[in-house]
Motif scaffolding. Structure first.
Motif, short mmCIF file in Angstrom:
data_model
loop_
_atom_site.label_atom_id
_atom_site.label_comp_id
_atom_site.label_asym_id
_atom_site.label_seq_id
_atom_site.Cartn_x
_atom_site.Cartn_y
_atom_site.Cartn_z
N VAL A 59 71.75 52.06 53.82
CA VAL A 59 72.37 53.37 53.42
C VAL A 59 72.66 54.63 52.41
CG1 VAL A 59 74.34 52.24 54.51
CG2 VAL A 59 73.73 52.11 51.98
N GLY A 60 71.75 54.10 51.39
CA GLY A 60 71.68 54.23 49.92
C GLY A 60 72.18 54.92 48.88
N PRO A 61 72.20 56.02 48.47
CA PRO A 61 73.99 56.11 47.21
C PRO A 61 75.15 56.32 48.17
CG PRO A 61 72.50 58.25 47.74
CD PRO A 61 71.71 57.04 48.52
N GLU A 62 76.35 55.38 47.38
CA GLU A 62 77.17 56.06 48.08
C GLU A 62 78.05 57.19 48.36
OE1 GLU A 62 80.24 53.62 49.37
OE2 GLU A 62 78.10 52.11 48.59
N ASP A 63 76.85 58.32 47.74
CA ASP A 63 77.75 59.70 47.93
C ASP A 63 77.27 59.79 49.70
OD1 ASP A 63 75.00 59.42 47.22
OD2 ASP A 63 75.98 62.29 46.45
N GLY A 64 78.18 60.76 49.91
CA GLY A 64 77.90 61.10 51.79
C GLY A 64 78.62 60.51 52.64
N LEU A 65 77.35 60.82 53.66
CA LEU A 65 77.94 60.36 55.15
C LEU A 65 77.14 59.29 54.92
CD1 LEU A 65 79.61 59.81 57.82
CD2 LEU A 65 78.49 61.37 58.62
N PHE A 66 75.35 58.89 54.72
CA PHE A 66 74.40 58.50 55.00
C PHE A 66 73.20 58.80 54.01
CE2 PHE A 66 70.83 56.91 57.12
CZ PHE A 66 71.13 55.19 57.34
N ARG A 67 73.38 57.70 53.30
CA ARG A 67 72.55 58.25 52.80
C ARG A 67 72.04 59.15 51.22
NH1 ARG A 67 68.05 54.72 53.19
NH2 ARG A 67 66.16 56.52 51.79
N GLY A 68 73.31 59.85 51.35
CA GLY A 68 73.59 60.38 50.64
C GLY A 68 74.06 62.67 50.91
N VAL A 69 73.21 62.27 52.48
CA VAL A 69 73.96 63.22 53.24
C VAL A 69 75.39 63.60 54.17
CG1 VAL A 69 72.55 64.60 54.59
CG2 VAL A 69 71.27 63.27 53.51
N ASN A 70 75.54 64.79 54.46
CA ASN A 70 76.20 64.73 55.04
C ASN A 70 76.36 65.53 56.11
OD1 ASN A 70 78.90 63.45 53.37
ND2 ASN A 70 78.07 64.78 52.06
N LEU A 71 76.98 65.74 57.29
CA LEU A 71 77.11 66.25 58.51
C LEU A 71 77.16 67.71 57.92
CD1 LEU A 71 78.64 64.14 61.47
CD2 LEU A 71 75.93 64.51 61.02
N GLY A 72 76.94 68.95 58.45
CA GLY A 72 76.62 70.48 57.46
C GLY A 72 75.70 71.02 56.62
N ASP A 73 75.01 69.85 55.64
CA ASP A 73 74.32 69.93 54.56
C ASP A 73 72.90 70.33 55.12
OD1 ASP A 73 75.75 68.54 53.21
OD2 ASP A 73 74.64 66.96 52.87
N ALA A 74 72.54 71.42 54.82
CA ALA A 74 71.31 72.04 55.02
C ALA A 74 69.97 71.18 55.00
CB ALA A 74 71.38 73.35 54.27
N VAL A 75 69.08 71.65 55.28
CA VAL A 75 67.86 70.33 55.59
C VAL A 75 67.78 70.52 54.79
CG1 VAL A 75 66.09 71.94 56.43
CG2 VAL A 75 65.89 70.22 56.92
N SER A 76 67.69 71.49 53.52
CA SER A 76 66.83 70.78 52.15
C SER A 76 67.88 70.24 51.68
CB SER A 76 67.12 72.48 50.70
OG SER A 76 68.70 72.68 51.60
N VAL A 77 69.00 70.06 51.26
CA VAL A 77 69.72 69.08 50.42
C VAL A 77 69.70 67.67 51.46
CG1 VAL A 77 72.04 67.78 50.88
CG2 VAL A 77 72.22 70.31 50.99
N VAL A 78 68.89 67.19 52.71
CA VAL A 78 68.56 66.10 53.57
C VAL A 78 66.42 65.29 52.39
CG1 VAL A 78 67.43 65.06 55.34
CG2 VAL A 78 69.39 66.79 55.57
#
Length: 186
Positions: A59-78
């Motif tokens: 699951v990675g970091p607690e921030d975000g929906l999963f592994r620090g990533v949220n739906l709607g984030d740019a691929v650069s954030v991933v």
């Protein structure tokens, strides 16, 4: 004359002890259970689900929906948040593999819209056996229930988005699938 007295005293003692034991068993049977242990999802509950190394890696970091990533984030954030090496990438998605020492692995795919923003995350877990599936299913269910509340048919509502967890085992192939995406009806 002493003998009947001894038998009477012995019988009285045995009956007394039996009555005390029966009363204690009845009391234990009618005492309500401590529901804070049975129902960890109470609103006032601050119980923490222990996070194993396996789950923490997944699951990675607690921030975000999963592994620090949220739906709607740019691929650069991933690409910035993801610590794994990509195994595939095209205009519609980017995929990563997480390998475990016990020869189990997980593929994580971030699906993108035409603007290169995350619209869905699929997580395919390839596991060794039924025991591993059951253990990870239980751990993931507890983790997401703590984070997002009680599931409805293995599906959680996370800020209007649905998270589903499915046992996809068939025959000798064991696995779980997590999907982050789609609007939740809850």
């Amino acid at each position: 004359m002493k003998q009947p007295f001894i038998y009477s005293a012995l019988l009285a003692t045995v009956l007394s002890l039996n009555a005390c034991q029966s009363k204690q068993q009845t009391s234990e049977a009618t005492t309500p259970a401590d529901t804070s242990e049975i129902l960890p999802n109470r609103a006032d509950s601050q119980l923490e689900v222990p996070v194993s190394d396996w789950l923490e890696k997944l699951v990675g970091p607690e921030d975000g929906l999963f592994r620090g990533v949220n739906l709607g984030d740019a691929v650069s954030v991933v690409k910035e948040k993801e610590t794994l090496e990509p195994f595939e990438e095209d205009a519609a998605h980017v995929g990563y593999t997480l390998d475990y020492p016990n020869l189990e692995s997980t593929d994580i795919q971030y699906f993108l819209d035409k603007d290169k923003k995350v619209i869905r995350i699929d997580v395919d877990m390839y596991l060794n056996n039924r025991a591993s599936v059951d253990t990870h299913l239980k751990e993931l269910t507890a983790y997401f229930t703590q984070k997002y509340g009680s599931p409805v048919q293995q599906s959680w509502n996370a800020a209007g988005n649905r998270i589903t967890l499915t046992d996809v085992s068939k025959g000798k192939d064991f696995g779980l699938k997590l999907t982050f995406g789609g609007k939740s009806n809850a």
